[in-house]
Design a protein around this motif. Structure first.
Motif, PDB file in Angstrom:
ATOM      1  N   GLU A 106       0.818  -1.213   0.000  1.00  0.00           N
ATOM      2  CA  GLU A 106       0.000   0.000   0.000  1.00  0.00           C
ATOM      3  C   GLU A 106       0.851   1.262   0.000  1.00  0.00           C
ATOM      4  N   ARG A 107       1.998   1.240   0.646  1.00  0.00           N
ATOM      5  CA  ARG A 107       2.871   2.415   0.637  1.00  0.00           C
ATOM      6  C   ARG A 107       3.375   2.713  -0.768  1.00  0.00           C
ATOM      7  N   ALA A 110       0.457   4.395  -2.632  1.00  0.00           N
ATOM      8  CA  ALA A 110      -0.019   5.696  -2.142  1.00  0.00           C
ATOM      9  C   ALA A 110       0.811   6.829  -2.730  1.00  0.00           C
ATOM     10  N   GLN A 111       0.489   7.209  -3.960  1.00  0.00           N
ATOM     11  CA  GLN A 111       1.257   8.228  -4.673  1.00  0.00           C
ATOM     12  C   GLN A 111       0.684   9.633  -4.543  1.00  0.00           C
ATOM     13  N   TRP A 115      -5.697   8.243  -3.534  1.00  0.00           N
ATOM     14  CA  TRP A 115      -5.134   7.062  -4.182  1.00  0.00           C
ATOM     15  C   TRP A 115      -5.960   5.795  -3.941  1.00  0.00           C
ATOM     16  N   ALA A 116      -6.663   5.705  -2.803  1.00  0.00           N
ATOM     17  CA  ALA A 116      -7.440   4.494  -2.497  1.00  0.00           C
ATOM     18  C   ALA A 116      -8.938   4.723  -2.596  1.00  0.00           C
ATOM     19  N   SER A 242      -9.071   9.330   0.902  1.00  0.00           N
ATOM     20  CA  SER A 242      -7.802   8.722   1.321  1.00  0.00           C
ATOM     21  C   SER A 242      -6.635   9.693   1.137  1.00  0.00           C
ATOM     22  N   THR A 243      -5.756   9.722   2.140  1.00  0.00           N
ATOM     23  CA  THR A 243      -4.553  10.537   2.090  1.00  0.00           C
ATOM     24  C   THR A 243      -3.341   9.636   1.875  1.00  0.00           C
ATOM     25  N   ILE A 244      -2.217  10.245   1.523  1.00  0.00           N
ATOM     26  CA  ILE A 244      -1.003   9.448   1.321  1.00  0.00           C
ATOM     27  C   ILE A 244      -0.631   8.706   2.605  1.00  0.00           C
ATOM     28  N   SER A 246      -2.440   7.384   4.722  1.00  0.00           N
ATOM     29  CA  SER A 246      -3.408   6.367   5.133  1.00  0.00           C
ATOM     30  C   SER A 246      -2.990   4.953   4.750  1.00  0.00           C
ATOM     31  N   ALA A 247      -1.865   4.796   4.079  1.00  0.00           N
ATOM     32  CA  ALA A 247      -1.475   3.484   3.554  1.00  0.00           C
ATOM     33  C   ALA A 247      -1.435   2.402   4.626  1.00  0.00           C
TER      34      ALA A 247
END
Length: 281
Positions: A106-107, A110-111, A115-116, A242-244, A246-247
């Motif tokens: 997920e990291r 997460a661009q 992203w999600a 979703s934020t970066i 949040s991965a």
């Protein structure tokens, strides 16, 4: 066992144990082979002897030391049992490793913000109790607290107002954190969207990042359907906002929420047993 571990923890003593495993040897020879002074070597050997891992015998002018193998075998067996416990199938270590793989994946994904968004998860549980009792476990805080936790966590704070627009506050702590000194494991806040007792429950819940900002918003819908043996429970879990950062949270949804639902099934089973017990004269 503690004395043995303490004795073996010193590298110089561990070197002596290795030399004595080859054959019994006198103090002077051990000091030469270990490249140490004889008085230091004697002290190390005395420590090992007190721990039961070596024995000695005076022969003429020399004191000969020999290794006692049984304490090492006992230690090896104890370490083996620890390793077996840690890697047992379906155990917490296996879950930890699965989560780690998910976090790495997920990291990488997460661009950027959003992203999600749109990702969804579906869960199903066939429960052994009727919709009325299942509904109570979904909406009453004292019953929610029995199951609404993943893994080895406990509910530290819970507010659940079971009406449209009602508040939700959920805080997790480690189950063994008795005095609350360990950092909070998770905190989320949300709102109830739809309430149809015994049929449907929908809410939004946003896990919070350490700085208090939202990681993402989970839209969670529960649909209850009575069966001949209890209740079929279908859950849809959908992500927005979703934020970066949040991965790590997203990586734990499938495992963590699934564990919570397993706890729900267990709690309902306990309710069934309790009901039977109360019914006995």
């Amino acid at each position: 066992m503690d004395a043995l571990l303490a004795a073996l923890a010193d590298p110089a003593r561990w070197r002596l144990v290795g030399l004595l495993a080859e054959r019994p040897r006198p103090v002077g020879v051990l000091a030469q082979l270990a490249e140490a002074r004889q008085p230091q070597t004697t002290k190390h050997l005395q420590t090992l002897e007190r721990a039961g891992v070596v024995t000695s015998r005076r022969t003429g002018r020399r004191r000969i030391y020999a290794l006692q193998p049984e304490p090492l075998r006992d230690l090896a067996a104890a370490l083996g049992r620890l390793a077996d416990t840690a890697e047992r199938a379906g155990g917490p270590r296996e879950t930890f490793d699965r989560y780690g793989i998910g976090v790495d994946t997920e990291r990488l994904a997460a661009q950027g913000p959003g992203w999600a968004d749109g990702r969804s998860f579906a869960f199903h549980r066939s429960l052994t109790r009727g919709p009325d009792l299942v509904w109570r476990h979904l909406t009453e805080p004292d019953l929610l607290a029995r199951w609404w936790t993943p893994g080895d966590l406990r509910v530290g704070e819970l507010v659940f107002e079971a009406w449209p627009g009602g508040r939700i506050v959920l805080e997790y702590r480690d189950a063994e954190d008795a005095d609350g000194s360990d950092p909070v494991a998770g905190h989320g806040e949300g709102v109830v969207d739809d309430v149809r007792p015994g049929e449907r429950l929908a809410y939004r819940l946003s896990p919070r990042l350490p700085d208090g900002s939202i990681a993402f918003t989970a839209h969670v819908d529960f649909d209850l359907r009575p069966t001949g043996t209890g209740t079929d429970l279908d859950i849809r879990y959908r992500i927005t906002d979703s934020t970066i950062d949040s991965a790590d949270f997203v990586a734990g949804i499938e495992i963590g929420f699934g564990q919570s639902l397993d706890h729900l099934a267990d709690a309902l089973g306990a309710s069934r047993h309790a009901a039977r017990k109360e019914a006995q004269p």
